[in-house]
Write an enzyme that holds these catalytic residues in place. Structure first.
Site, PDB file in Angstrom:
ATOM      1  CG  ASP A  92      79.192 -40.062  23.682  1.00  0.00           C
ATOM      2  OD1 ASP A  92      79.932 -39.174  23.185  1.00  0.00           O
ATOM      3  OD2 ASP A  92      79.489 -40.661  24.721  1.00  0.00           O
ATOM      4  N   GLY A  93      79.981 -40.518  20.639  1.00  0.00           N
ATOM      5  CA  GLY A  93      80.937 -41.323  19.898  1.00  0.00           C
ATOM      6  C   GLY A  93      82.305 -41.189  20.521  1.00  0.00           C
ATOM      7  CD  GLU A 139      81.021 -37.234  20.018  1.00  0.00           C
ATOM      8  OE1 GLU A 139      79.775 -37.222  19.919  1.00  0.00           O
ATOM      9  OE2 GLU A 139      81.600 -37.303  21.117  1.00  0.00           O
ATOM     10  CG  ASP A 171      79.592 -35.910  24.650  1.00  0.00           C
ATOM     11  OD1 ASP A 171      79.848 -36.050  23.432  1.00  0.00           O
ATOM     12  OD2 ASP A 171      79.782 -36.828  25.480  1.00  0.00           O
ATOM     13  CG  HIS A 213      82.223 -38.659  30.641  1.00  0.00           C
ATOM     14  ND1 HIS A 213      81.959 -40.004  30.441  1.00  0.00           N
ATOM     15  CD2 HIS A 213      82.867 -38.247  29.529  1.00  0.00           C
ATOM     16  CE1 HIS A 213      82.447 -40.372  29.268  1.00  0.00           C
ATOM     17  NE2 HIS A 213      82.992 -39.330  28.688  1.00  0.00           N
ATOM     18  CG  ASP A 227      80.372 -42.986  27.753  1.00  0.00           C
ATOM     19  OD1 ASP A 227      81.182 -42.713  26.849  1.00  0.00           O
ATOM     20  OD2 ASP A 227      80.707 -43.503  28.844  1.00  0.00           O
TER      21      ASP A 227
END
Length: 161
Positions: free
Chosen positions: A13-14, A54, A76, A131, A141
């Site tokens: 994630d980023g 990301e 994501d 999320h 996250d």
């Protein structure tokens, strides 16, 4: 490339807030062949974008692998996944790093590194809704937030070499 024997499950994630602004990235690597051993990586950059973070998360996760692996990479980011799964990255390379609309491809430096790393491993790209309760995506996250907090507090998490 011969099919690598070792499988590694990777979540990345980023994000940047604001975008562009202070960014962080996080990755969780799981090695089922080593009893589910998990490794966490994270880092921050002061002036960046969500997309750069990301890509950086995926790059750093793949860099951490010491030899060619079968990688189940979960992200994501549709930008990241679709570049590989829909062939965008191959077309950008063929077209001199131009999009189908003849625009310059953003983040070319990171895409080139990710392309090279992807040639080393056998990667299956998976999209996960952010999320939305996925435990490891949520952990990534949290690593993004931790990286940004540590950066602001002067601890400055650096990307692994």
């Amino acid at each position: 490339m011969n099919e690598p024997k070792t499988c590694v499950i990777v979540y990345t994630d980023g994000g940047a807030s604001p975008n562009p602004g202070l960014g962080g990235w996080g990755a969780v690597l799981v090695s089922p062949g080593h009893g589910g051993l998990e490794r966490e990586l994270y880092g921050a950059e002061p002036d960046t974008t969500n997309n750069r973070m990301e890509l950086t998360a995926a790059i750093q996760a793949l860099r951490a692998l010491k030899y060619p692996c079968r990688v189940e990479l979960h992200t994501d980011s549709t930008y990241l996944r679709n570049a590989f799964e829909k062939g965008w990255l191959e077309r950008w390379r063929r077209n001199g790093w131009r999009t189908s609309g003849k625009q310059t491809v953003l983040n070319r430096d990171l895409w080139e590194e990710l392309w090279e790393l992807s040639r080393t491993h056998s990667i299956c790209w998976h999209w996960v809704k952010g999320h939305a309760g996925d435990e490891r995506n949520n952990r990534c996250d949290a690593l993004v937030q931790r990286a940004k907090e540590e950066f602001l507090s002067g601890m400055s998490p650096a990307a692994p070499a």
